[in-house]
Scaffold this motif. Structure first.
Motif, PDB file in Angstrom:
ATOM      1  N   ASN A  53       0.828  -1.210   0.000  1.00  0.00           N
ATOM      2  CA  ASN A  53       0.000   0.000   0.000  1.00  0.00           C
ATOM      3  C   ASN A  53       0.862   1.259   0.000  1.00  0.00           C
ATOM      4  OD1 ASN A  53      -2.402  -1.410  -0.081  1.00  0.00           O
ATOM      5  ND2 ASN A  53      -2.790  -1.253   2.106  1.00  0.00           N
ATOM      6  N   ARG A  54       1.945   1.238   0.764  1.00  0.00           N
ATOM      7  CA  ARG A  54       2.840   2.398   0.807  1.00  0.00           C
ATOM      8  C   ARG A  54       3.520   2.606  -0.547  1.00  0.00           C
ATOM      9  NH1 ARG A  54       6.480   2.331   6.032  1.00  0.00           N
ATOM     10  NH2 ARG A  54       6.619   4.551   5.536  1.00  0.00           N
ATOM     11  N   LEU A  55       3.937   1.514  -1.174  1.00  0.00           N
ATOM     12  CA  LEU A  55       4.542   1.622  -2.500  1.00  0.00           C
ATOM     13  C   LEU A  55       3.517   2.079  -3.535  1.00  0.00           C
ATOM     14  CD1 LEU A  55       6.706  -1.632  -2.566  1.00  0.00           C
ATOM     15  CD2 LEU A  55       7.537   0.704  -2.290  1.00  0.00           C
ATOM     16  N   ALA A  56       2.312   1.577  -3.446  1.00  0.00           N
ATOM     17  CA  ALA A  56       1.269   1.933  -4.418  1.00  0.00           C
ATOM     18  C   ALA A  56       0.926   3.422  -4.349  1.00  0.00           C
ATOM     19  CB  ALA A  56       0.019   1.083  -4.179  1.00  0.00           C
ATOM     20  N   ARG A  57       0.947   4.010  -3.158  1.00  0.00           N
ATOM     21  CA  ARG A  57       0.654   5.443  -2.997  1.00  0.00           C
ATOM     22  C   ARG A  57       1.732   6.323  -3.619  1.00  0.00           C
ATOM     23  NH1 ARG A  57      -0.901   3.980   2.343  1.00  0.00           N
ATOM     24  NH2 ARG A  57       1.130   4.653   3.125  1.00  0.00           N
ATOM     25  N   ALA A  58       2.948   5.820  -3.659  1.00  0.00           N
ATOM     26  CA  ALA A  58       4.065   6.619  -4.171  1.00  0.00           C
ATOM     27  C   ALA A  58       3.930   6.842  -5.673  1.00  0.00           C
ATOM     28  CB  ALA A  58       5.384   5.919  -3.866  1.00  0.00           C
ATOM     29  N   GLU A  59       4.423   7.997  -6.112  1.00  0.00           N
ATOM     30  CA  GLU A  59       4.453   8.312  -7.531  1.00  0.00           C
ATOM     31  C   GLU A  59       5.884   8.342  -8.064  1.00  0.00           C
ATOM     32  OE1 GLU A  59       0.674  11.159  -8.175  1.00  0.00           O
ATOM     33  OE2 GLU A  59       2.232  11.969  -6.848  1.00  0.00           O
ATOM     34  N   ALA A  60       6.853   8.221  -7.174  1.00  0.00           N
ATOM     35  CA  ALA A  60       8.267   8.175  -7.529  1.00  0.00           C
ATOM     36  C   ALA A  60       9.012   7.541  -6.358  1.00  0.00           C
ATOM     37  CB  ALA A  60       8.808   9.578  -7.804  1.00  0.00           C
ATOM     38  N   PHE A  61      10.179   6.978  -6.667  1.00  0.00           N
ATOM     39  CA  PHE A  61      10.967   6.286  -5.649  1.00  0.00           C
ATOM     40  C   PHE A  61      12.421   6.753  -5.689  1.00  0.00           C
ATOM     41  CE2 PHE A  61       7.694   3.376  -7.204  1.00  0.00           C
ATOM     42  CZ  PHE A  61       7.027   3.068  -6.030  1.00  0.00           C
ATOM     43  N   ALA A  62      12.994   6.919  -4.510  1.00  0.00           N
ATOM     44  CA  ALA A  62      14.437   7.120  -4.367  1.00  0.00           C
ATOM     45  C   ALA A  62      14.928   5.958  -3.514  1.00  0.00           C
ATOM     46  CB  ALA A  62      14.746   8.454  -3.702  1.00  0.00           C
ATOM     47  N   VAL A  63      15.692   5.075  -4.121  1.00  0.00           N
ATOM     48  CA  VAL A  63      16.171   3.882  -3.435  1.00  0.00           C
ATOM     49  C   VAL A  63      17.576   4.157  -2.903  1.00  0.00           C
ATOM     50  CG1 VAL A  63      16.747   1.434  -3.673  1.00  0.00           C
ATOM     51  CG2 VAL A  63      14.770   2.386  -4.902  1.00  0.00           C
ATOM     52  N   VAL A  64      17.721   4.079  -1.591  1.00  0.00           N
ATOM     53  CA  VAL A  64      19.015   4.275  -0.944  1.00  0.00           C
ATOM     54  C   VAL A  64      19.611   2.888  -0.731  1.00  0.00           C
ATOM     55  CG1 VAL A  64      20.211   5.196   1.073  1.00  0.00           C
ATOM     56  CG2 VAL A  64      18.175   6.374   0.176  1.00  0.00           C
ATOM     57  N   LEU A  77      16.519  -5.719  -0.206  1.00  0.00           N
ATOM     58  CA  LEU A  77      15.949  -4.945  -1.304  1.00  0.00           C
ATOM     59  C   LEU A  77      15.442  -5.861  -2.415  1.00  0.00           C
ATOM     60  CD1 LEU A  77      15.315  -2.169  -2.368  1.00  0.00           C
ATOM     61  CD2 LEU A  77      17.704  -1.940  -3.073  1.00  0.00           C
ATOM     62  N   LYS A  78      16.201  -6.896  -2.726  1.00  0.00           N
ATOM     63  CA  LYS A  78      15.753  -7.880  -3.725  1.00  0.00           C
ATOM     64  C   LYS A  78      14.459  -8.545  -3.281  1.00  0.00           C
ATOM     65  CE  LYS A  78      16.214 -10.663  -7.338  1.00  0.00           C
ATOM     66  NZ  LYS A  78      15.163 -10.487  -8.315  1.00  0.00           N
ATOM     67  N   ASN A  79      14.372  -8.842  -1.993  1.00  0.00           N
ATOM     68  CA  ASN A  79      13.171  -9.463  -1.454  1.00  0.00           C
ATOM     69  C   ASN A  79      11.956  -8.553  -1.650  1.00  0.00           C
ATOM     70  OD1 ASN A  79      11.874 -11.646  -0.209  1.00  0.00           O
ATOM     71  ND2 ASN A  79      12.134 -10.768   1.819  1.00  0.00           N
ATOM     72  N   LEU A  80      12.116  -7.267  -1.371  1.00  0.00           N
ATOM     73  CA  LEU A  80      11.022  -6.316  -1.592  1.00  0.00           C
ATOM     74  C   LEU A  80      10.610  -6.307  -3.058  1.00  0.00           C
ATOM     75  CD1 LEU A  80       9.219  -3.871  -0.642  1.00  0.00           C
ATOM     76  CD2 LEU A  80      11.114  -2.439  -1.468  1.00  0.00           C
ATOM     77  N   LEU A  81      11.576  -6.241  -3.940  1.00  0.00           N
ATOM     78  CA  LEU A  81      11.280  -6.198  -5.379  1.00  0.00           C
ATOM     79  C   LEU A  81      10.597  -7.471  -5.851  1.00  0.00           C
ATOM     80  CD1 LEU A  81      14.633  -4.579  -6.498  1.00  0.00           C
ATOM     81  CD2 LEU A  81      12.399  -3.449  -6.370  1.00  0.00           C
ATOM     82  N   ASP A  82      10.967  -8.604  -5.271  1.00  0.00           N
ATOM     83  CA  ASP A  82      10.349  -9.870  -5.666  1.00  0.00           C
ATOM     84  C   ASP A  82       8.928 -10.034  -5.125  1.00  0.00           C
ATOM     85  OD1 ASP A  82      12.557 -10.553  -7.121  1.00  0.00           O
ATOM     86  OD2 ASP A  82      13.367 -11.937  -5.652  1.00  0.00           O
ATOM     87  N   TRP A  83       8.633  -9.413  -3.988  1.00  0.00           N
ATOM     88  CA  TRP A  83       7.294  -9.508  -3.416  1.00  0.00           C
ATOM     89  C   TRP A  83       6.307  -8.553  -4.076  1.00  0.00           C
ATOM     90  CZ3 TRP A  83       4.871 -13.005  -0.692  1.00  0.00           C
ATOM     91  CH2 TRP A  83       5.568 -13.867   0.135  1.00  0.00           C
ATOM     92  N   THR A  84       6.805  -7.543  -4.764  1.00  0.00           N
ATOM     93  CA  THR A  84       5.932  -6.510  -5.324  1.00  0.00           C
ATOM     94  C   THR A  84       6.045  -6.503  -6.836  1.00  0.00           C
ATOM     95  OG1 THR A  84       7.698  -4.873  -4.970  1.00  0.00           O
ATOM     96  CG2 THR A  84       6.031  -5.086  -3.243  1.00  0.00           C
ATOM     97  N   ASP A  85       5.117  -5.793  -7.476  1.00  0.00           N
ATOM     98  CA  ASP A  85       5.122  -5.765  -8.933  1.00  0.00           C
ATOM     99  C   ASP A  85       4.453  -4.491  -9.449  1.00  0.00           C
ATOM    100  OD1 ASP A  85       5.447  -6.672 -11.609  1.00  0.00           O
ATOM    101  OD2 ASP A  85       3.433  -7.519 -11.582  1.00  0.00           O
ATOM    102  N   LYS A  86       3.132  -4.510  -9.530  1.00  0.00           N
ATOM    103  CA  LYS A  86       2.416  -3.406 -10.172  1.00  0.00           C
ATOM    104  C   LYS A  86       2.582  -2.084  -9.436  1.00  0.00           C
ATOM    105  CE  LYS A  86      -2.119  -4.317  -8.085  1.00  0.00           C
ATOM    106  NZ  LYS A  86      -1.872  -5.421  -7.208  1.00  0.00           N
TER     107      LYS A  86
END
Length: 193
Positions: A71-82, A94-103
């Motif tokens: 939900n937090r990622l879906a609300r975002a309109e841009a990302f800054a990955v540290v 970070l890979k785990n987050l990317l693998d769990w999410t998509d759209k």
């Protein structure tokens, strides 16, 4: 719509004890908060215990964590990955987050604030670019790269690197431009990812 600030999620990619990423993320978020074109939300992966095993029917506690972070990622309109660089790549968290999410990433811009030894996290960023392409995200060109970052920050959490604030501003300007452009495009035509 262009006068509406872009919702920027600053993601702290490392979860290691004693990590330096939170210092860098707070510094970058502080610069971003001074910019009228964005609102900032911090997403610290250390606060979201994502499971390592992907199950078709996650346990209720796991589902709650997944729902919160997606939900937090879906609300975002841009990302800054540290992100730090670990073994010439980016952290498993970070890979785990990317693998769990998509759209949640589709048709949204992603920028990188990287840190590490002499390469400053640049190899981690190169790996992340290919993964973000698979997630239908648009990575911006400019990057904030901090070599030997722990030597570039004072106890106050501010950098002693005179070039870093300008690099952060350039990254923010690109994220805001792409954030506005892609928000307008998604509004006119739903993304067909």
């Amino acid at each position: 719509m262009l006068n509406t600030p872009v919702r920027l999620a600053v993601i702290i990619g490392s979860t290691r004890e004693g990590r330096f990423g939170s210092t860098i993320a707070e510094w970058f978020a502080g610069i971003a908060r001074q910019h009228t074109g964005v609102t900032v939300e911090m997403i610290d992966l250390a606060e979201h215990e994502l499971p390592l095993v992907i199950s078709m029917e996650p346990a209720p506690a796991v589902q709650q964590v997944l729902t919160e972070v997606t939900n937090r990622l879906a609300r975002a309109e841009a990302f800054a990955v540290v992100t730090p660089e670990y073994n010439h790549s980016y952290p498993a968290s970070l890979k785990n987050l990317l693998d769990w999410t998509d759209k949640e990433w589709h048709a949204k811009p992603v920028g990188f604030v990287s840190y590490g030894g002499q390469a400053g996290g640049s190899r981690a960023v190169e790996h992340l670019r290919t993964v973000c392409a698979e997630l239908h995200a648009t990575t911006v060109r400019d990057v904030v790269t901090l070599t030997n970052a722990w030597e570039q920050f004072g106890e106050d959490g501010q950098t002693t690197n005179d070039a870093a604030p300008a690099a952060a501003k350039a990254l923010l300007d690109q994220l805001i431009w792409w954030g506005n452009a892609l928000r307008e495009a998604r509004t006119k035509t739903p993304y067909a990812g």
